[in-house]
Design a protein around this motif. Structure first.
Motif: not given
Ligand code: FAD
Length: 386
Positions: A151, A127, A139, A211, A209, A153-154, A207
């Motif tokens: 929720n 991350e 996350t 959400e 995401y 991001s990586k 990246q």
């Protein structure tokens, strides 16, 4: 103690080599400069039985050994360096964790296509604020009825722009024990794949995401307490990384060797200059010694490879691979530095493996723990200060 491949292993190595010569030699240079996952190669390797080599036949695997998978990487890489990434993807990477821990339903759903090379899986562990200190990942996976809501991001995931499914490390709760993993499909609402960015090797990453990305509970791979299991399995991934580092170093070495035999300067072939002979002697020493450490670590007949033997093998292979490829470029002069030759690709590609899958510094930390027979908490001072 035996330092040679046995008869069966040699026969397997020869057959993989023949397959690679016949099917992968043409186009090796173009493949190295293609940023996408080589799906056509994956499908070919799937048909040839080179995906899931060490997996249980009940899972669609070949029932071979981890060592066989290392042999496959070596032989494929010796003909087409980029295609070795496909052997990794089909045998060592997140697919290995998946096959180890997936439920029968999860396996039935994704494994046949993964092993046939029709789709690929990407690992989402790192991350923006959790790289080497992976347990600091943020996350989250929050239960909501029969679902989990993801929720976070990586970053940096191998094959992340091209994958169909993602093995994502998530936090179900606080602490290391709160970390587990889930499988997320590419088109899940709330999941966005960012614009691809090239690594130095030319391979791309995106990246990821999440959400309020909602997934069913049946997509959980490992729940609370899963982290330790996943990290133990990661030693296999590390050996795939080590094998490719070494194999690409050897590929560049062989290119440079051929060049030094043929190329003449000052009226003599390059190989007659002692300054270059000593380079080759040093390169051979690095390759041969790393090879022994790799074979030792990969020779497990039961269970997972030893963390110490894996760490020392990966360190040796990462250093040997990059240093040898770098010297090969030097020996080949302008041609080595040109994209007409694969030497420069091997140099760029091996450089990344000194960072990926446990950087050389993190490996040294791990090795030192065995040397001193005690654990060194990397958070020592930070923890005391807070
Ligand atoms: C080619 C490539 C492929 C990758 N593929 C994936 C993937 O598929 N999935 C995924 O999740 N991630 C992937 N990664 C990310 C990779 O796992 C991280 O880059 C790695 O863990 C290092 O994290 P970082 O980049 O945040 O560097 P940092 O952790 O910020 O480290 C920066 C530097 O500090 C050093 N350092 C950090 N802590 C210590 C310490 N305690 N002692 C000594 N030195 C230390 C590191 O070794 C490094 O040199 C990939 C990376 C690369 C380069």
């Amino acid at each position: 103690m035996n330092f040679e491949l046995n008869e069966e292993q040699q026969a397997f190595a020869d057959s993989v080599r023949r397959f690679a010569e016949a099917n992968l030699k043409d186009g090796a240079l173009e493949r190295a400069h293609d940023p996408h996952f080589p799906r056509g190669v994956a499908q070919m390797l799937g048909k040839q039985g080179l995906m899931g080599i060490s997996f249980d036949p009940a899972d669609g695997g070949q029932g071979g050994t981890l060592f066989d998978s290392v042999i496959a990487i070596e032989q494929i890489a010796s003909v087409c360096p980029r295609s070795a990434d496909v052997v990794q993807a089909g045998n060592f990477g997140p697919i290995r964790t998946f096959v180890e821990y997936a439920t029968p339903e999860q396996k039935a759903r994704w494994l046949p296509d993964l092993l046939a090379g029709n789709i690929c899986i990407s690992l989402g562990m790192s991350e923006p604020d959790a790289g080497s200190a992976v347990t600091e990942l943020k996350t989250t996976a929050t239960q909501d009825g029969d679902d989990f809501v993801i929720n976070g991001s990586k970053v940096f995931g191998t094959h992340s722009p091209d994958a169909a499914i993602y093995l994502v490390y998530v936090r179900f709760g606080p602490g290391v024990n709160g970390i587990g993993s889930v499988i997320i499909e590419r088109d899940t609402p709330g999941f966005t794949i960012g614009k691809p960015t090239p690594f130095m090797s030319g391979e791309q990453w995106s990246q990821l995401y999440f959400e309020n990305c909602r997934i069913p509970a049946r997509n959980v791979l490992l729940g609370v307490g899963g982290f330790k299991k996943q990290i133990a399995g990661f030693n296999v991934e590390r050996l795939g990384n080590s094998s490719r580092s070494l194999a690409l170093g050897r590929y560049a070495f062989n290119l440079a060797r051929e060049h030094a035999l043929i190329r003449k300067q000052f009226g003599r072939p390059l190989c007659e200059f002692q300054g270059l002979q000593w380079k080759f002697a040093d390169m051979a020493l690095k390759l041969e010694s790393a090879q022994m450490l790799l074979y030792r670590a990969a020779s497990v007949t039961e269970g997972l490879p030893s963390p110490y033997q894996t760490a020392i093998a990966k360190l040796a292979c990462n250093q040997a691979g990059f240093e040898v490829a770098n010297e090969a470029v030097q020996v080949m002069g302008g041609l080595g530095y040109s994209q007409e030759s694969l030497a420069e690709y091997c140099m760029r590609r091996t450089r990344g493996w000194m960072i990926a899958g446990g950087s050389t510094e993190i490996l040294k930390n791990r090795i030192a723990e065995d040397v001193f027979d005690r654990r060194f908490d990397q958070r020592g001072q930070a923890a005391r200060a807070s």
